[in-house]
Design an enzyme around this catalytic site. Sequence first.
Site, PDB file in Angstrom:
ATOM      1  N   CYS A   1       0.820  -1.222   0.000  1.00 21.54           N
ATOM      2  CA  CYS A   1       0.000   0.000   0.000  1.00 21.54           C
ATOM      3  C   CYS A   1       0.849   1.265   0.000  1.00 21.54           C
ATOM      4  O   CYS A   1       0.317   2.363  -0.156  1.00 21.54           O
ATOM      5  CB  CYS A   1      -0.926  -0.001   1.202  1.00 21.54           C
ATOM      6  SG  CYS A   1      -1.919  -1.502   1.289  1.00 21.54           S
TER       7      CYS A   1
ATOM      8  N   HIS B   1      -8.964   3.794  -1.371  1.00 21.60           N
ATOM      9  CA  HIS B   1      -7.599   3.272  -1.263  1.00 21.60           C
ATOM     10  C   HIS B   1      -7.289   2.299  -2.405  1.00 21.60           C
ATOM     11  O   HIS B   1      -7.233   1.085  -2.193  1.00 21.60           O
ATOM     12  CB  HIS B   1      -7.439   2.607   0.106  1.00 21.60           C
ATOM     13  CG  HIS B   1      -6.055   2.156   0.429  1.00 21.60           C
ATOM     14  ND1 HIS B   1      -4.916   2.733  -0.106  1.00 21.60           N
ATOM     15  CD2 HIS B   1      -5.611   1.167   1.266  1.00 21.60           C
ATOM     16  CE1 HIS B   1      -3.846   2.112   0.380  1.00 21.60           C
ATOM     17  NE2 HIS B   1      -4.235   1.157   1.198  1.00 21.60           N
TER      18      HIS B   1
END
Lengths: 130, 384
Positions: free
Chosen positions: B83, B332
Amino acid sequence: MSMSGGKQVDMVSRNEFIAALNRGRVLLYRCDKCSNIQLATVEFCSRCGSNNLTVVESDGRGRVLTYTILHVPPEGFEGYSPYGWAVIRLDDGINISAFIDIKSSEELPILSKVKITGYDERGIVASIDN
Amino acid sequence: MNKVCVIGTGSTKYGKLNESIVELAVSAAEDAINTANITPKDIQYSIISNVFGVADKQVHLSPVITTNLGIPHVPGLTVESACGSGSIALREGYANVAAGFYDVVLVVGVEKVTHTGTARSTTLFSYCSDFFYEGGSGVTFPGLFASMARAYMYKYEANEEDLALVAVKNHENGMLNPKAHVRKRISVDDVLRSPPVASPLKLLDCCPFSDGASAVILASEEFAKKSGADYIEIIGSGRGASPATLQGRDDITTIPSTRTAAQQAFKQARIEPKDVDFAEVHDCFTIAEIVDIEDLGFFEKGEGVNAVRDGITRLDGELPINPSGGLKSKGHPIGATGVGQVVEVYEQLLGRAGARQVKNAEIALTHNFGATGASCAVHIFRRV
């Protein structure tokens, strides 16, 4: 001291590490130079960098540092949901994490005693140590 | 080192999107190229950040994207750091321009996963952990951050309502962001009553799985001045690392890589945390934002929760955190997130953020990490 053993080896294979888990043991390395203890999956001493490491065994007993109860499982864990996962401080002072076969968040207060019991399709498994 | 500027940015909407991974990336890049007032021919190097291209049948993204931008001879690199891929791609672009290898670098972050469904996405993401110890033993990313949350609540005076306040605040901000994935006002009760995902975290403590792409054009100061585009300057760039597992950390309530990266970035920028006007931080879960704002040096350990309670981190507070809505509301798309934070900073520092504009912002910080913070980058930007 719950550790036993003391065999100097080149490298503990993942299969040897797993075989020990299935005996309820966790293989650790003790650094010959600085006496640091770490899991036997880390191939150099994380304190001094030496690779003169001796294998010792933990009896797999420890206490829960933190945990979660999973309600949305990844693939392969659907049949177990909900279940626990915890970070465990072994009595030897080393941390390991494991699947824990519990269903309710009431069952596992922080600092509960747990014991490593094996390795299977749930990965590293621990249970409550009464 | 040469000064490095951001001369243009672009972003798709974040959410469940129909376009292919390549279309998303090219669309964001096109926006950035247009904003920067350049043509693709000005680009000398490209860095693409992506994690699960394989889920949309496309890896080796860099040449595919440059080819579709009409610049097949521009070399590139694809970065994967879970991420945190986006900020780490930014850092590599920054380093290349700062070192003088290139004057103009395109950085694009992209992700396309929602079509795989929750179970597959949850499983894919778990591969970003040290799988033998974590994902392979049944823990998901919500579970890892839930374990951090429980440790935090045990150590400090914090409860589930405090965590919920982070979600409520970020959804308020996201309501003002036309490109946000989840534009929905929520209450503390909504969060507390949402279904459990990994105790003590509930569905509304978690960011969504999102598709999307964001892009920035980095340039030397000399090129930035010549381009005629409005630009901002990167005044600090820091990197940090943490053990890949939670079990490997002495303290589960802090992320060491955030502290290291922030210290480096502040030192280079010659400023202190109190000089920052707003920050975009990695709030993949509500607990993460509280831990982040402490580790970044904005608040003492254990005090982040008070800052949230007191409204300091709200859009109209003393230190707005995640004016974009953050990962929680804006969404996200993991490869894009770290690049998307820079898009927000660029728009804010140039006064283009519309209803969510932070007043008189001159200095901003971005913070983005991979997994439970195993990889991290922090950047600091200044209005020119």
